[in-house]
Write an enzyme that holds these catalytic residues in place. Structure first.
Site, short mmCIF file in Angstrom:
data_model
loop_
_atom_site.label_atom_id
_atom_site.label_comp_id
_atom_site.label_asym_id
_atom_site.label_seq_id
_atom_site.Cartn_x
_atom_site.Cartn_y
_atom_site.Cartn_z
CG ASP A 58 12.09 73.84 -39.63
OD1 ASP A 58 13.20 74.38 -39.78
OD2 ASP A 58 11.84 73.05 -38.71
CB SER A 107 21.81 75.88 -37.63
OG SER A 107 21.86 77.19 -38.10
NE ARG A 109 20.39 80.87 -37.39
CZ ARG A 109 20.53 80.57 -36.11
NH1 ARG A 109 21.37 81.26 -35.34
NH2 ARG A 109 19.85 79.58 -35.56
NE ARG A 126 19.49 66.50 -40.25
CZ ARG A 126 19.03 65.83 -41.31
NH1 ARG A 126 19.87 65.40 -42.22
NH2 ARG A 126 17.75 65.58 -41.45
N GLY A 127 18.78 65.26 -35.99
CA GLY A 127 17.84 64.60 -35.09
C GLY A 127 16.99 65.62 -34.35
CG ASN A 128 13.89 64.06 -31.83
OD1 ASN A 128 14.84 63.82 -31.09
ND2 ASN A 128 12.91 63.19 -32.02
CB VAL A 129 15.12 68.79 -28.84
CG1 VAL A 129 15.72 69.14 -27.50
CG2 VAL A 129 14.94 70.05 -29.69
NE ARG A 132 18.91 68.59 -33.76
CZ ARG A 132 18.75 69.67 -34.48
NH1 ARG A 132 19.18 70.83 -34.04
NH2 ARG A 132 18.17 69.61 -35.64
#
Length: 177
Positions: A58, A107, A109, A126-129, A132
């Site tokens: 990042d 992502s 990608r 979106r969001g942290n692990v 998600r």
């Protein structure tokens, strides 16, 4: 940590960045760059904090004047992982997903690599692990793609999902993952 920086007391300061605060817009629609680092870099430059820890993937590709990357941890497994809700699992299809499955990822990608398969719909996630994973658990997606490094480091409970480590032959990992 206190011994390493010569302080008797240390304090952890959590800094919410633009990428943390704006959850309803995909990165390609957001203006600017350094969504997860600008506020942290500013805090370092203003001497509000002494050190920062962040994911190398990042960080901006251009160095920020006055800042130095002082340490890099041993690389974790750079693979991406497909987590699939049990009811959406199809062992007979490529990637173990049924056609037209809804897959979440943050992502561009990953989305481009998945879109090349033309069998699923990719939506922004979106969001942290943990956030998600909860969105998958809540049924907002049939599957999600997340970094194996995050799974390995956080060790979340994934017992209610099928998991597939995506092959590098189809899904190249992010640089510096």
């Amino acid at each position: 940590v206190a011994e390493l920086i010569g302080r008797e007391k240390t304090e952890i300061k959590i800094i919410k960045t633009k990428g943390d605060r704006i959850q309803n817009v995909s990165f390609d629609k957001m203006e600017g760059k350094s969504f997860f680092t600008k506020e942290i870099e500013d805090a370092l430059l203003e001497n509000e904090i002494d050190i920062a820890v962040h994911s190398l993937k990042d960080l901006p590709t251009d160095e920020t004047y006055g800042l130095t990357i002082a340490a890099i941890l041993q690389r974790e497994d750079p693979s991406d992982v497909l987590l699939i809700r049990d009811e959406c699992y199809n062992k007979d299809n490529f990637l173990n997903l049924y056609d037209k499955a809804i897959v979440g990822t943050s992502s561009a990608r990953r989305a481009a690599q998945k879109n090349a398969l033309n069998t699923i719909t990719v939506l922004p996630l979106r969001g942290n692990v943990p956030t998600r994973i909860q969105k998958l658990r809540d049924g907002q997606f049939d599957a999600i793609i997340i970094a194996k490094a995050g799974i390995n480091r956080l060790s979340p409970d994934l017992s209610d999902f099928k998991s597939l480590t995506l092959p590098f032959s189809f899904f190249l990992p992010s640089p510096s993952q």
